[in-house]
Motif scaffolding. Sequence first.
Motif, short mmCIF file in Angstrom:
data_model
loop_
_atom_site.label_atom_id
_atom_site.label_comp_id
_atom_site.label_asym_id
_atom_site.label_seq_id
_atom_site.Cartn_x
_atom_site.Cartn_y
_atom_site.Cartn_z
N ILE A 123 0.97 -1.16 0.15
CA ILE A 123 0.01 -0.04 0.00
C ILE A 123 0.47 0.79 0.10
O ILE A 123 1.47 1.58 0.94
N MET A 124 0.84 1.89 -0.64
CA MET A 124 2.26 3.04 -1.14
C MET A 124 1.28 4.33 -0.42
O MET A 124 -0.14 5.01 -1.10
N LEU A 125 2.53 4.89 0.32
CA LEU A 125 1.70 5.96 1.32
C LEU A 125 2.13 7.30 0.74
O LEU A 125 2.48 8.44 1.54
N GLY A 126 3.09 7.41 -0.43
CA GLY A 126 3.28 8.63 -1.20
C GLY A 126 4.92 8.98 -0.08
O GLY A 126 5.57 8.29 0.49
N ALA A 127 5.84 9.70 -0.68
CA ALA A 127 6.96 10.37 -0.08
C ALA A 127 6.27 11.95 1.28
O ALA A 127 5.03 12.46 0.39
N VAL A 182 2.69 7.92 10.55
CA VAL A 182 3.26 6.28 11.09
C VAL A 182 2.00 5.67 12.31
O VAL A 182 2.14 4.45 11.34
N GLN A 183 1.65 6.74 12.87
CA GLN A 183 0.68 5.59 12.98
C GLN A 183 -0.36 5.66 12.80
O GLN A 183 -0.81 4.29 12.97
N MET A 184 -0.75 6.09 11.27
CA MET A 184 -1.95 5.77 10.65
C MET A 184 -1.91 4.34 10.15
O MET A 184 -2.62 3.68 10.10
N ALA A 185 -0.51 4.23 10.14
CA ALA A 185 -0.16 3.05 9.34
C ALA A 185 0.04 1.88 10.12
O ALA A 185 -0.08 0.35 9.73
N LEU A 186 0.59 2.12 11.39
CA LEU A 186 0.48 1.02 12.13
C LEU A 186 -0.97 0.68 12.44
O LEU A 186 -0.65 -0.18 13.33
N GLU A 187 -1.64 1.59 11.92
CA GLU A 187 -3.22 1.24 13.06
C GLU A 187 -3.40 0.10 11.69
O GLU A 187 -4.74 -0.71 12.27
N SER A 188 -3.29 0.78 10.50
CA SER A 188 -4.08 -0.52 9.06
C SER A 188 -3.11 -1.27 8.37
O SER A 188 -3.60 -1.94 8.26
N TYR A 189 -2.00 -1.97 8.48
CA TYR A 189 -1.55 -2.38 7.97
C TYR A 189 -0.78 -3.43 8.64
O TYR A 189 -0.78 -3.47 10.13
#
Length: 430
Positions: free
Chosen positions: A242-246, A258-265
């Motif tokens: 899942i590409m979250l950009g730069a 980072v927090q959003m990603a840790l909760e989602s993936y």
Amino acid sequence: MANPENHNKEYTNDKFQRSALQVREAQARLTAYAAPLSLEEVPLNQSYGRFLARSVHAPHPFPAFDRSSMDGFAVIAADTVSAGDNSVVWLKVVDVIPCGAVASREITTGTVARIMTGAQVPGGADTVVMLEATESRMEDGVTYVGIRKPQAAGLHITPRGLELGTGELVLPEGTIIGAGDIAALAALGAANVPVRRRPKVGIFATGTELLEVDEPLVPGKIRNSNSPMLEALVREAGGEPIMLGAIVDDLELARSKVQMALESYDLVITTGGVSVGDYDIMGDLIREQSGEMLFNKVTMRPGSVTTAAVRGGTILLALSGNPGACFVGFQLFARPVIGLMQGAAQPFLPEWTAVLGVDYKRVNSFTRYVRARLEIREGVLYAFPAAVDESSVTVTIKDSDCLIVIPPDSGQMTSGDKVTVLKLPGEIRG
């Protein structure tokens, strides 16, 4: 798993609170958190490349019946004992059995059945005579087949259960399903296959200097090549990227992403922002967050600043922003994590022994993982280091099919020396 670097020392940097681990120990700390994901069933035609979640055992013998391996005649071997050069044994044809059909009657003394390759051998028959080894005649509307040589029992018959017996292991748990595996599963009636869920891997890069691939170059900027590379590597390892950009070097923005990603993936991979310079964004973020720091320095080149932590049970792996180091870091750390999440039986890159193709000199207190090309010459496997193997180099990644493991303080290595290589996925191109 990579070879242990027994001669490496532990290095610390007080300013950045970095304490270096050997590769093997760092891998062990990381993979301890890579638990297999949930099981799901997929249709057989969608199982290629997935990891088998349960061992498969044969539900029945395979083949399930005695079958003919030739076009010919199913006969009783004892009926042919009197055959010879001057004595033809004539037997009555009482049935024709195409492939997929079942005999209408048993074979008794003096009778045979015409049978096709793959057809079930009729009861009573114990051997198959090749069509080419017979002759035939018609008499009162009845076909007779002539046999000139005695036939041994069991000829040209594939016996029931030759390949697999009932309950025999077909595929162990953790197998990466390939075309041959699919053939075996199909033959045993496995319409649906139990596999592990593919891990969802969040990927983003940090760096104010980054441009998107389609943006024109401007002074001081570079295109973001790491994110597309990581996307491909995650797919290759069986994950769903899942590409979250730069994001620019902004601590608040990085924190929220980072927090959003840790909760989602299931796994989060970042590239860049882990240097020991003034813009150590990911390093700062990981140090300030609650959770467990697994490591923030590894005794390896390239990629010594590779960093890993666990937040809320999710692994955060921060790779170097240098392309070569990012690539190596992924192969040594991210690939086995993604594999283990899918229940892979062998999650680490396979270790081979090769002959060094050219002289190589690298004096370093850390183990070096050198991008290299494999070549087979007269049955011998050679490894040729990339001409330019610096951490920041991108182009030689495409020419590499292995990593040569150069032990620390090895000094001059000579062409012809044996070296350990970690085989990268894909074919040998040399």
